[in-house]
Design an enzyme around this catalytic site. Structure first.
Site, short mmCIF file in Angstrom:
data_model
loop_
_atom_site.label_atom_id
_atom_site.label_comp_id
_atom_site.label_asym_id
_atom_site.label_seq_id
_atom_site.Cartn_x
_atom_site.Cartn_y
_atom_site.Cartn_z
N GLU A 80 54.25 63.25 68.52
CA GLU A 80 55.53 62.96 67.88
C GLU A 80 56.31 64.28 67.74
O GLU A 80 55.71 65.33 67.47
CB GLU A 80 55.21 62.37 66.49
CG GLU A 80 56.38 62.02 65.61
CD GLU A 80 55.89 61.49 64.24
OE1 GLU A 80 54.68 61.61 63.92
OE2 GLU A 80 56.73 60.96 63.49
N LYS A 136 61.16 54.97 65.85
CA LYS A 136 60.09 54.73 64.86
C LYS A 136 60.54 53.77 63.75
O LYS A 136 61.54 54.02 63.07
CB LYS A 136 59.65 56.06 64.27
CG LYS A 136 58.45 55.98 63.32
CD LYS A 136 58.02 57.40 62.90
CE LYS A 136 56.79 57.40 62.02
NZ LYS A 136 56.36 58.77 61.68
N CYS A 188 53.17 57.31 65.16
CA CYS A 188 52.42 57.76 63.99
C CYS A 188 52.25 56.69 62.91
O CYS A 188 51.52 55.75 63.10
CB CYS A 188 53.02 59.05 63.44
SG CYS A 188 51.80 60.01 62.50
N VAL A 221 48.92 63.95 59.17
CA VAL A 221 48.47 64.93 58.19
C VAL A 221 47.38 64.36 57.29
O VAL A 221 46.63 65.10 56.67
CB VAL A 221 49.64 65.47 57.32
CG1 VAL A 221 50.57 66.33 58.16
CG2 VAL A 221 50.42 64.34 56.66
C1 ACM Z 1 53.55 60.39 60.35
O1 ACM Z 1 54.04 59.28 60.48
N1 ACM Z 1 54.06 61.44 60.98
C2 ACM Z 1 52.38 60.59 59.50
#
Ligand code: ACM
Length: 274
Positions: free
Chosen positions: A38, A109, A142, A169
């Site tokens: 990402e 996203k 993510c 993370v």
């Molecule tokens: C994330 O969505 N970058 C944890």
């Protein structure tokens, strides 16, 4: 299908160097599909709207997509990568797919994580699957993984492999993806990044967990990268395993769903009347 990921630690704000590093790594290997992290050109921990605006770029007209589309045409392969996408006044946390004919499309996203909600507009593309000559490729980014709906919708749409650019993370995703893959009988390639960003004086540093992963249709971890090192890795995926949704002679995991009883799943809990 020979498919994999490139895990590395982008340097915040050094978009040219991050792109060059990825181009070098991707040029020297042979594969059908590769997934990058990402936001791989910009880094992750933005500190202002001006910074996000300055570092984001248009898709497909920006330099990153121009370079990666050129590479995918030259190599006759598919490349999926995360990018800060500028579209007029809006900026999206997006993932782009390029293939043997160049730029193919963009996914924005859906489920923004943490401070991303300060910088990015919530994705409005909806989930997408690309029917390619090497197989059906769906994309999520993510934190989308945390919502089982994402992988489910992609699988209902026919995805055989989910490309999953990430900047993880928290520790949960690598152990969570097996269940996403098992319950949908789909492959996933989670491409995460490494390194630490500490760009706020008064906020916590973020350390990215690496551990990029290729997960199989039975929930098996086919390969997991280290938490800290650069790594480019490929596996041979048999997409036939993702095509059949028969679990045994009595159960087909897609046809046995009961959407007639799932109405609550689409309730909007932001609505006070719900
Ligand atoms: C994330 O969505 N970058 C944890």
């Amino acid at each position: 299908m020979k498919a994999g990921f490139y895990q590395f630690g982008p340097v915040f704000g050094d978009t040219g160097a991050n792109l060059d590093k990825a181009l070098n790594a991707l040029s020297s290997e042979e594969y059908d599909l590769i997934v990058l992290p990402e936001l791989f050109t910009t880094g992750y921990q933005f500190t202002s709207e001006e910074e996000v605006s300055y570092l984001s770029e248009k898709v497909p007209d920006g330099p990153t997509t121009a370079s990666l589309a050129r590479l995918s045409v030259e190599k006759g392969c598919y490349i999926v990568y995360g990018i800060a996408e500028k579209d007029g006044e809006q900026i999206f946390n997006s993932a782009v797919i390029c293939g043997p004919d160049g730029y193919m499309g963009t996914y924005r996203k859906t489920h923004l994580f943490f401070e991303e909600t300060l910088w990015f507009s919530p994705g409005n593309s909806g989930f997408k699957v690309w029917d390619t000559e090497i197989g059906r490729i769906g994309i999520m980014v993510c934190f989308d993984w945390f919502y089982p709906e994402s992988a489910r919708i992609l699988s209902i749409m026919g995805a055989e492999v989910i490309a999953h650019p990430s900047n993880l993370v928290l520790p949960y995703c690598p152990d969570g993806m097996p269940m996403r893959c098992l319950e949908n009988s789909v492959y996933a390639i989670t491409a995460n990044r490494t390194g630490t960003e500490d760009r706020h004086e008064d906020k916590k540093a973020l350390t990215f967990i690496g551990s990029s992963q290729i997960t199989g249709t039975k929930g098996e971890i086919i390969h997991r990268a280290s938490g800290t090192n650069d790594e480019i890795h490929f596996e041979e995926l048999d997409l036939e395993l993702a095509r059949s949704k028969d679990f045994n002679q009595y159960n087909n995991i897609m046809k046995d769903r009961r959407p007639d009883l799932y109405g609550k799943l689409t309730d909007d809990l932001n609505d006070d009347n719900s």
